[in-house]
Every structure is written in structure tokens, then in C-alpha cells.
Scaffold this motif. Structure first.
Motif, PDB file in Angstrom:
ATOM      1  N   MET A 163       0.826  -1.194   0.000  1.00 48.50           N
ATOM      2  CA  MET A 163       0.000   0.000   0.000  1.00 48.50           C
ATOM      3  C   MET A 163       0.873   1.262   0.000  1.00 48.50           C
ATOM      4  SD  MET A 163      -3.071   0.839  -0.087  1.00 48.50           S
ATOM      5  CE  MET A 163      -4.022   2.279   0.101  1.00 48.50           C
ATOM      6  N   LEU A 164       1.978   1.182   0.702  1.00 50.04           N
ATOM      7  CA  LEU A 164       2.892   2.321   0.773  1.00 50.04           C
ATOM      8  C   LEU A 164       3.492   2.618  -0.606  1.00 50.04           C
ATOM      9  CD1 LEU A 164       4.110   4.366   2.714  1.00 50.04           C
ATOM     10  CD2 LEU A 164       5.977   2.769   3.109  1.00 50.04           C
ATOM     11  N   GLN A 165       3.774   1.548  -1.374  1.00 47.78           N
ATOM     12  CA  GLN A 165       4.323   1.746  -2.705  1.00 47.78           C
ATOM     13  C   GLN A 165       3.316   2.454  -3.607  1.00 47.78           C
ATOM     14  OE1 GLN A 165       4.323  -1.382  -1.312  1.00 47.78           O
ATOM     15  NE2 GLN A 165       6.482  -1.934  -1.069  1.00 47.78           N
ATOM     16  N   VAL A 166       2.042   2.102  -3.476  1.00 48.12           N
ATOM     17  CA  VAL A 166       1.001   2.749  -4.283  1.00 48.12           C
ATOM     18  C   VAL A 166       0.914   4.225  -3.922  1.00 48.12           C
ATOM     19  CG1 VAL A 166      -1.472   2.810  -4.785  1.00 48.12           C
ATOM     20  CG2 VAL A 166      -0.288   0.613  -4.568  1.00 48.12           C
ATOM     21  N   PHE A 167       0.960   4.540  -2.635  1.00 49.58           N
ATOM     22  CA  PHE A 167       0.902   5.936  -2.195  1.00 49.58           C
ATOM     23  C   PHE A 167       2.038   6.747  -2.796  1.00 49.58           C
ATOM     24  CE2 PHE A 167       2.416   9.171   0.799  1.00 49.58           C
ATOM     25  CZ  PHE A 167       1.323  10.017   0.779  1.00 49.58           C
ATOM     26  N   PHE A 168       3.264   6.221  -2.724  1.00 48.03           N
ATOM     27  CA  PHE A 168       4.409   6.942  -3.268  1.00 48.03           C
ATOM     28  C   PHE A 168       4.336   7.048  -4.793  1.00 48.03           C
ATOM     29  CE2 PHE A 168       6.654   5.920   0.805  1.00 48.03           C
ATOM     30  CZ  PHE A 168       6.804   7.245   1.194  1.00 48.03           C
ATOM     31  N   ALA A 169       3.836   6.022  -5.444  1.00 43.18           N
ATOM     32  CA  ALA A 169       3.711   6.070  -6.899  1.00 43.18           C
ATOM     33  C   ALA A 169       2.740   7.158  -7.317  1.00 43.18           C
ATOM     34  CB  ALA A 169       3.252   4.713  -7.427  1.00 43.18           C
ATOM     35  N   VAL A 170       1.603   7.252  -6.634  1.00 43.54           N
ATOM     36  CA  VAL A 170       0.628   8.289  -6.955  1.00 43.54           C
ATOM     37  C   VAL A 170       1.178   9.662  -6.617  1.00 43.54           C
ATOM     38  CG1 VAL A 170      -1.654   9.192  -6.333  1.00 43.54           C
ATOM     39  CG2 VAL A 170      -1.348   6.751  -6.752  1.00 43.54           C
TER      40      VAL A 170
END
Length: 67
Positions: free
Chosen positions: A1-8
Motif C-alpha cells: 500500500m505504501l508503494q502505491v501511495f508513493f507512486a501516486v
């Protein structure tokens, strides 16, 4: 989930370069308001004429289709 946040978050950063500063928006808004103010009186006079023209056109078209 953290990776998705940083990607966005990092994909949205370049979009901030396209947003103009507020002082530029004020000039744009003033220009648009002036254009609307100048064309408003013309639109009020032209609208009934345009409405009547379309009304006559559609009436003629309906008469032709019924005959």
C-alpha cells in the motif's frame, strides 16, 4: 500500500508545474469577466431572434414530413 501511495504522489508532482500561479489566474478571470460583460447585452437581444428562427425552421420541417 505504501508503494502505491508513493507512486501516486510522485506521479502527481509534474502536474503541479502546469498549474499557473494565482496572480496569473486573476488576470485570466478578469479577462473572461470582461468578455462575458461585453457579450451579455448582445446575447440577450440575439436569443429571441435565434429562438424564432429555429422555431420556424422546425415548424417548416415538420410540415414537410407530415405531407
Amino acid at each position: 500500500m505504501l508503494q502505491v501511495f508513493f507512486a501516486v504522489a510522485f506521479s502527481a508532482v509534474p502536474l503541479t508545474l502546469y498549474i499557473p500561479p494565482v496572480r496569473s489566474l486573476n488576470l485570466f478571470v478578469d479577462t473572461v469577466e470582461e468578455a462575458v460583460r461585453q457579450t451579455g447585452s448582445y446575447a440577450v437581444r440575439a436569443y429571441p431572434r435565434i429562438h424564432r428562427a429555429f422555431q420556424r425552421l422546425f415548424t417548416l420541417l415538420l410540415r414537410r414530413l407530415r405531407a
